[in-house]
Motif scaffolding. Sequence first.
Motif, PDB file in Angstrom:
ATOM      1  N   UNK A   9       0.900  -1.488  -0.266  1.00  0.00           N
ATOM      2  CA  UNK A   9       0.425  -0.198   0.235  1.00  0.00           C
ATOM      3  C   UNK A   9       1.200   1.624   0.058  1.00  0.00           C
ATOM      4  N   UNK A  10       0.663   2.696  -0.541  1.00  0.00           N
ATOM      5  CA  UNK A  10       0.391   3.553  -0.699  1.00  0.00           C
ATOM      6  C   UNK A  10      -0.205   4.726  -0.079  1.00  0.00           C
ATOM      7  N   UNK A  11       0.041   5.418   0.933  1.00  0.00           N
ATOM      8  CA  UNK A  11      -0.635   6.836   1.237  1.00  0.00           C
ATOM      9  C   UNK A  11      -0.345   7.937   0.791  1.00  0.00           C
ATOM     10  N   UNK A  12       1.002   7.839  -0.142  1.00  0.00           N
ATOM     11  CA  UNK A  12       1.270   9.296  -0.435  1.00  0.00           C
ATOM     12  C   UNK A  12       2.172   9.233  -1.287  1.00  0.00           C
ATOM     13  N   UNK A  13       2.434   9.584  -2.419  1.00  0.00           N
ATOM     14  CA  UNK A  13       3.841  10.192  -3.199  1.00  0.00           C
ATOM     15  C   UNK A  13       5.048   9.313  -2.484  1.00  0.00           C
ATOM     16  N   UNK A  14       5.595  10.208  -1.717  1.00  0.00           N
ATOM     17  CA  UNK A  14       6.380  10.087  -0.933  1.00  0.00           C
ATOM     18  C   UNK A  14       6.465   8.364  -0.848  1.00  0.00           C
ATOM     19  N   UNK A  15       5.640   7.909  -0.273  1.00  0.00           N
ATOM     20  CA  UNK A  15       5.641   6.149   0.031  1.00  0.00           C
ATOM     21  C   UNK A  15       5.647   5.258  -1.310  1.00  0.00           C
ATOM     22  N   UNK A  16       4.930   5.501  -1.645  1.00  0.00           N
ATOM     23  CA  UNK A  16       4.654   5.285  -3.171  1.00  0.00           C
ATOM     24  C   UNK A  16       6.074   4.760  -3.557  1.00  0.00           C
ATOM     25  N   UNK A  17       7.099   5.865  -3.606  1.00  0.00           N
ATOM     26  CA  UNK A  17       8.674   5.714  -4.203  1.00  0.00           C
ATOM     27  C   UNK A  17       9.212   4.640  -3.245  1.00  0.00           C
ATOM     28  N   UNK A  18       9.154   4.831  -1.912  1.00  0.00           N
ATOM     29  CA  UNK A  18       8.941   4.211  -0.726  1.00  0.00           C
ATOM     30  C   UNK A  18       9.349   2.475  -1.167  1.00  0.00           C
ATOM     31  N   UNK A  19       8.111   2.478  -1.726  1.00  0.00           N
ATOM     32  CA  UNK A  19       7.722   0.714  -1.983  1.00  0.00           C
ATOM     33  C   UNK A  19       8.252   0.301  -2.262  1.00  0.00           C
ATOM     34  N   UNK A  49      -0.637  10.931 -11.099  1.00  0.00           N
ATOM     35  CA  UNK A  49       0.248  10.572 -12.707  1.00  0.00           C
ATOM     36  C   UNK A  49       1.426  10.165 -12.796  1.00  0.00           C
ATOM     37  N   UNK A  50       2.311  11.566 -11.301  1.00  0.00           N
ATOM     38  CA  UNK A  50       4.123  10.669 -10.971  1.00  0.00           C
ATOM     39  C   UNK A  50       3.806   9.671 -10.148  1.00  0.00           C
ATOM     40  N   UNK A  51       3.278   9.528  -9.877  1.00  0.00           N
ATOM     41  CA  UNK A  51       3.343   7.641  -8.680  1.00  0.00           C
ATOM     42  C   UNK A  51       3.047   7.012  -9.545  1.00  0.00           C
TER      43      UNK A  51
END
Length: 411
Positions: A9-19, A49-51
């Motif tokens: 899961x990802x709650x934000x763009x930051x967390x998506x990148x880390x995941x 879009x960025x994610x």
Amino acid sequence: MRNVELLVPASSLEVLKIAVVFGADAVYIGGEAFGLRAKAKNFSREDMKAGIAFAHEYGAKVYVTVNILAHNADLEGVREYLYELKEMKPDALIIADPGIFTYAREICPEIECHISTQANNTNYETYLFWHRLGAKRVVTARELSLKEIREIREHIPKVMEIETFIHGAMCISYSGRCLLSSFLAGRDANRGACTHPCRWKYSVVEEKRPGEYMPVFENERGTFIFNSKDLCMIEHMDDILTSGIDSLKIEGRMKTALYVATVARTYRKAIDDYLESPEKYKANMDWYKNQISNCTYRQFTTGFFYGKPDEDAQIYDSNTYVKEYTYLGYAEEVDEKGLVHITQRNKFTVGETIEVMKPDGTDLTVTVKAIYDGDGKSVESAPHPQQKLTVDLGVKVEKYDLLRRAEAQSE
């Protein structure tokens, strides 16, 4: 054995990148509407879009939740949202409502539809039903055993995919379809506004003595009668990976980057180790267990995988998480001098011992040598959260490495 996806899961763009960097094959996210985590930060159109672009650059997929149980008033907005998603091209939509599914197949048939666990998917005929309508994947109900999942695999087409939760918080209600929040707080869990009343403290009232609250004590802190332990299958990946499941799903769209990185990294290594050699997986078990305990958690259970849970699957004396690490930030950039640029998430100081957490499983214990504020001024610590800092850690740090601090544990 089928190809297995790790879905995080990802709650934000930051967390998506880390995941993605820490090992996810796919990430699931929510937009600003029509998902079941309305209180999560969720993704703006621009961040989505960025994610999607970031994930695709790393060879990972992005699935977007559109999994509310819609009322009439929601439908027009759902259609508009699906047209927006059609332009953004996520890899799949996660849907629970047949009406929304119908719209998705009409508006964006090129995007895969995955059927959410909220749809109560408990048998192979349900899978076949959704397959005939064009669904690519169905998420199992939380209440299924491994035996039942294997039976589903035997009765559905090979091209159809099974997704199953293997880690994270468990809902007390059937497949997450809860009425408690709506009844007690007026906020509908099935439309994304759950207040988590399963974590509240309860007392008993006798019918003929209204207003007289009789506490039910397990200990001096009270009793939390609906409070489930968290699911964790890290010690049973041999059973999971041979069950016919295609996607191993982690719960937690409201979790921090530290939680996501820890879980993604640990399950990534467990999966890869088992596929390389079951013996290697068994030999590294202590490492997996140690790493997974570095997340916040409410003690662990295997849920329904080995049969109906008993009273040991509940926590009766507390509703709080165990927390062993605090998230400080991640390396957004590393300059030519080796200094690390971060956005501070929690306060730390010069001279303090912290850890650098790397995607490859390495953890470095370091001493903070210097901290500089946004003006380049040397400071002992920064007083404000979300403050931009430059940090000298005296070791080689790479972009997306995480910084964390171990918390002192009481005896």
